[in-house]
Design a protein around this motif. Structure first.
Motif, PDB file in Angstrom:
ATOM      1  N   THR A 169       0.850  -1.196   0.000  1.00  0.00           N
ATOM      2  CA  THR A 169       0.000   0.000   0.000  1.00  0.00           C
ATOM      3  C   THR A 169       0.880   1.237   0.000  1.00  0.00           C
ATOM      4  N   PHE A 170       0.613   2.135  -0.907  1.00  0.00           N
ATOM      5  CA  PHE A 170       1.396   3.362  -1.036  1.00  0.00           C
ATOM      6  C   PHE A 170       1.299   4.191   0.241  1.00  0.00           C
ATOM      7  N   ASN A 171       2.437   4.711   0.668  1.00  0.00           N
ATOM      8  CA  ASN A 171       2.553   5.530   1.885  1.00  0.00           C
ATOM      9  C   ASN A 171       2.273   4.742   3.157  1.00  0.00           C
ATOM     10  N   ASP A 172       2.337   3.428   3.082  1.00  0.00           N
ATOM     11  CA  ASP A 172       2.155   2.564   4.256  1.00  0.00           C
ATOM     12  C   ASP A 172       3.389   1.672   4.370  1.00  0.00           C
ATOM     13  N   LEU A 173       4.349   2.115   5.162  1.00  0.00           N
ATOM     14  CA  LEU A 173       5.618   1.397   5.244  1.00  0.00           C
ATOM     15  C   LEU A 173       5.459   0.013   5.862  1.00  0.00           C
ATOM     16  N   GLU A 174       4.537  -0.130   6.791  1.00  0.00           N
ATOM     17  CA  GLU A 174       4.338  -1.420   7.433  1.00  0.00           C
ATOM     18  C   GLU A 174       3.891  -2.472   6.417  1.00  0.00           C
ATOM     19  N   SER A 175       3.096  -2.079   5.454  1.00  0.00           N
ATOM     20  CA  SER A 175       2.653  -3.032   4.435  1.00  0.00           C
ATOM     21  C   SER A 175       3.829  -3.523   3.592  1.00  0.00           C
ATOM     22  N   VAL A 176       4.848  -2.698   3.461  1.00  0.00           N
ATOM     23  CA  VAL A 176       6.052  -3.119   2.731  1.00  0.00           C
ATOM     24  C   VAL A 176       6.881  -4.062   3.589  1.00  0.00           C
ATOM     25  N   ARG A 177       7.005  -3.746   4.862  1.00  0.00           N
ATOM     26  CA  ARG A 177       7.782  -4.609   5.776  1.00  0.00           C
ATOM     27  C   ARG A 177       7.245  -6.035   5.785  1.00  0.00           C
ATOM     28  N   GLN A 178       5.946  -6.176   5.594  1.00  0.00           N
ATOM     29  CA  GLN A 178       5.339  -7.508   5.612  1.00  0.00           C
ATOM     30  C   GLN A 178       5.690  -8.321   4.368  1.00  0.00           C
ATOM     31  N   LEU A 179       6.168  -7.655   3.313  1.00  0.00           N
ATOM     32  CA  LEU A 179       6.460  -8.336   2.048  1.00  0.00           C
ATOM     33  C   LEU A 179       7.950  -8.463   1.754  1.00  0.00           C
ATOM     34  N   VAL A 180       8.753  -7.537   2.254  1.00  0.00           N
ATOM     35  CA  VAL A 180      10.161  -7.493   1.884  1.00  0.00           C
ATOM     36  C   VAL A 180      10.938  -8.599   2.594  1.00  0.00           C
ATOM     37  N   GLY A 181      11.999  -9.071   1.931  1.00  0.00           N
ATOM     38  CA  GLY A 181      12.822 -10.122   2.531  1.00  0.00           C
ATOM     39  C   GLY A 181      14.064 -10.390   1.701  1.00  0.00           C
ATOM     40  N   ASP A 182      14.740 -11.492   2.009  1.00  0.00           N
ATOM     41  CA  ASP A 182      15.970 -11.838   1.300  1.00  0.00           C
ATOM     42  C   ASP A 182      15.742 -12.092  -0.182  1.00  0.00           C
ATOM     43  N   ASP A 183      14.504 -12.441  -0.547  1.00  0.00           N
ATOM     44  CA  ASP A 183      14.218 -12.741  -1.949  1.00  0.00           C
ATOM     45  C   ASP A 183      13.786 -11.496  -2.739  1.00  0.00           C
ATOM     46  N   THR A 184      13.769 -10.316  -2.099  1.00  0.00           N
ATOM     47  CA  THR A 184      13.375  -9.086  -2.774  1.00  0.00           C
ATOM     48  C   THR A 184      14.537  -8.547  -3.592  1.00  0.00           C
ATOM     49  N   CYS A 185      14.320  -8.347  -4.879  1.00  0.00           N
ATOM     50  CA  CYS A 185      15.386  -7.779  -5.707  1.00  0.00           C
ATOM     51  C   CYS A 185      15.201  -6.284  -5.905  1.00  0.00           C
ATOM     52  N   ALA A 186      13.953  -5.785  -5.821  1.00  0.00           N
ATOM     53  CA  ALA A 186      13.745  -4.360  -6.048  1.00  0.00           C
ATOM     54  C   ALA A 186      12.403  -3.906  -5.481  1.00  0.00           C
ATOM     55  N   ILE A 187      12.346  -2.639  -5.113  1.00  0.00           N
ATOM     56  CA  ILE A 187      11.098  -1.948  -4.798  1.00  0.00           C
ATOM     57  C   ILE A 187      10.965  -0.816  -5.807  1.00  0.00           C
ATOM     58  N   MET A 188       9.830  -0.783  -6.499  1.00  0.00           N
ATOM     59  CA  MET A 188       9.590   0.246  -7.513  1.00  0.00           C
ATOM     60  C   MET A 188       8.486   1.175  -7.029  1.00  0.00           C
ATOM     61  N   VAL A 189       8.759   2.488  -7.081  1.00  0.00           N
ATOM     62  CA  VAL A 189       7.800   3.434  -6.540  1.00  0.00           C
ATOM     63  C   VAL A 189       7.826   4.737  -7.334  1.00  0.00           C
ATOM     64  N   GLU A 190       6.671   5.372  -7.442  1.00  0.00           N
ATOM     65  CA  GLU A 190       6.582   6.734  -7.972  1.00  0.00           C
ATOM     66  C   GLU A 190       6.702   7.695  -6.798  1.00  0.00           C
ATOM     67  N   PRO A 191       7.594   8.695  -6.863  1.00  0.00           N
ATOM     68  CA  PRO A 191       7.651   9.688  -5.781  1.00  0.00           C
ATOM     69  C   PRO A 191       6.313  10.398  -5.576  1.00  0.00           C
ATOM     70  N   MET A 192       5.546  10.465  -6.631  1.00  0.00           N
ATOM     71  CA  MET A 192       4.150  10.899  -6.540  1.00  0.00           C
ATOM     72  C   MET A 192       3.357  10.052  -7.525  1.00  0.00           C
ATOM     73  N   GLN A 193       2.370   9.327  -7.014  1.00  0.00           N
ATOM     74  CA  GLN A 193       1.555   8.523  -7.918  1.00  0.00           C
ATOM     75  C   GLN A 193       0.795   9.431  -8.864  1.00  0.00           C
ATOM     76  N   GLY A 194       0.910   9.136 -10.159  1.00  0.00           N
ATOM     77  CA  GLY A 194       0.260   9.955 -11.170  1.00  0.00           C
ATOM     78  C   GLY A 194      -1.112   9.433 -11.525  1.00  0.00           C
ATOM     79  N   GLU A 195      -1.146   8.325 -12.284  1.00  0.00           N
ATOM     80  CA  GLU A 195      -2.435   7.741 -12.680  1.00  0.00           C
ATOM     81  C   GLU A 195      -3.237   7.298 -11.470  1.00  0.00           C
ATOM     82  N   GLY A 196      -2.560   7.072 -10.348  1.00  0.00           N
ATOM     83  CA  GLY A 196      -3.240   6.629  -9.136  1.00  0.00           C
ATOM     84  C   GLY A 196      -3.919   7.742  -8.359  1.00  0.00           C
ATOM     85  N   GLY A 197      -3.859   8.988  -8.866  1.00  0.00           N
ATOM     86  CA  GLY A 197      -4.621  10.047  -8.215  1.00  0.00           C
ATOM     87  C   GLY A 197      -3.837  11.271  -7.799  1.00  0.00           C
TER      88      GLY A 197
END
Length: 404
Positions: A169-197
């Motif tokens: 979930t964008f702007n929800d760091l805890e939601s990222v912590r629940q997914l990230v791990g040793d198998d994560t190669c990249a996190i892709m993010v827009e500094p400001m979501q465009g099409e998302g609002g």
């Protein structure tokens, strides 16, 4: 016999994946356009954040004229001087050491994602393949990028999507912590979501992503296709936050209307994009590179970037005044010359209804989903055009309110 194309010709000849407005613009100058009947429009849409210097800006016109008489295209069997100059300009102005040139934002993001996975394989093994992105994100229309993007409607109906892609979930760091791990190669993010609002990231969120990537040997990719090249008030939006990504993608404003894209990264990471691992037939062609170089050099000046910040405040003031009068917006947000006005509960989902009314009043705007009115005008739009365009937009909103 020579005939003038009509809007009906679109329905007759073109694939039906777009639904363009009924008017056909035929000429543009600065932030104004004229259609086939000579009607004038003020352009708050900017070709969806592409026309960074408006229409037919002399700097870009001169660049394309001069280069068109020298060299257009060679292929990547050769390099060329404009491409080398553009790459040097981007490196000297950013964190990057290396540049990969292509023809669009989707291509730039495709290259970034492939590079991130190849880098992970080279340094950690094939098991490190997970990519984390965010719901409501948008990263392009190739099958890989549309799958990484967090809007399933764009990937549904085309068969199985690529694996190893997770959405937080964008702007929800805890939601990222629940997914990230040793198998994560990249996190892709827009500094400001465009099409998302038109939703800016928070400082804490982006810093948290940077920290999580460092802790998990993952790469942080900033998709700056829409926020880049002056759009945010800095050359790239990462500079607003003081947080440096490992890979950055750029397009849209980069060419000021000419198709061009770029992926920027460090020397250590770029080594994984070895000969033969990726390519783009038109990427780095001399014509596109010459135009993009002219755009970058013109935009990356205090006069233009400070002007973007000033114009942002003018847009915000006008939108707030309209809202004070009509109460149609819940929130006005954005950065620089990329702004969004979320509709109030009484007008939920009706942002799209403003667009044809605005056209009738002589102003072009956009939406970012059905509930956000979006504006992405020229970075150098004259203040007089802002004032007149807002007057026309107000008339359109007055008509929306009158409809009930």
């Amino acid at each position: 016999m020579i005939t003038t194309p009509t809007r009906q010709d679109f329905d007759h000849y073109m694939a039906p994946n777009y639904a363009p407005q009924q008017v056909i613009p035929v000429r543009g100058e600065g932030s104004r356009l004229w259609d086939q009947q000579g009607r004038e429009f003020i352009d708050f849409a900017g070709g969806i954040a592409v026309n960074s210097l408006g229409h037919c800006h002399p700097v870009l016109v001169n660049a394309i004229k001069e280069q068109s008489e020298k060299l257009w295209h060679l292929s990547n069997v050769f390099t060329n001087e404009p491409a080398l100059k553009l790459a040097e300009a981007l490196v000297k102005r950013t964190f990057a050491d290396k540049v990969y040139l292509c023809s669009s934002g989707g291509e730039a993001n495709e290259a970034a994602l492939k590079l991130a996975r190849r880098y992970a394989v080279d340094h950690f093994g094939e098991q490190k393949d997970k990519i984390i992105s965010f719901t409501q994100s948008f990263h392009g229309r190739t099958f890989f990028t549309v799958s990484v993007g967090g809007q399933p409607k764009y990937s549904q109906g085309f068969g199985p999507v690529p694996g190893g892609i997770l959405h937080a979930t964008f702007n929800d760091l805890e939601s990222v912590r629940q997914l990230v791990g040793d198998d994560t190669c990249a996190i892709m993010v827009e500094p400001m979501q465009g099409e998302g609002g038109i939703v800016p990231a928070t400082q804490e969120f982006l810093q948290g992503l940077r920290d999580l990537c460092d802790e998990n040997d993952a790469l942080l990719i900033f998709d700056e296709v829409q926020t880049g090249v002056g759009r945010s008030g800095e050359l790239y939006a990462y500079k607003n936050f003081g947080i440096t990504p490992d890979i950055l993608t750029s397009a849209k404003s980069l060419g000021g209307g000419f198709p061009v894209g770029a992926m920027l990264t460090t020397e250590a990471i770029a080594k994984s994009l070895a000969i033969g691992t990726h390519g783009s037939t038109y990427g780095g062609n001399a014509l596109a590179s010459a135009v993009a170089l002219a755009a970058v050099e013109f935009i990356d000046t205090p006069e233009v970037l400070d002007g973007v910040k000033k114009r942002h405040e003018l847009f915000r003031e006008h939108l707030q005044a309209i809202n004070h009068k009509y109460g149609v917006f819940k929130e006005i947000r954005g950065m620089g010359m990329l702004m969004g006005a979320e509709m109030s509960p009484e007008y939920e989902g009706r942002a799209k209804d403003i667009l044809p009314l605005a056209i009738e009043e002589g102003v072009m705007a956009l939406i970012a989903g059905p509930n956000v009115l979006r504006m992405a005008p020229s970075l150098v739009i004259p203040e007089a055009d802002i004032k007149e365009g807002m007057a026309r937009l107000e008339r359109a909103i007055e008509r929306l309110v009158a409809q009930g």
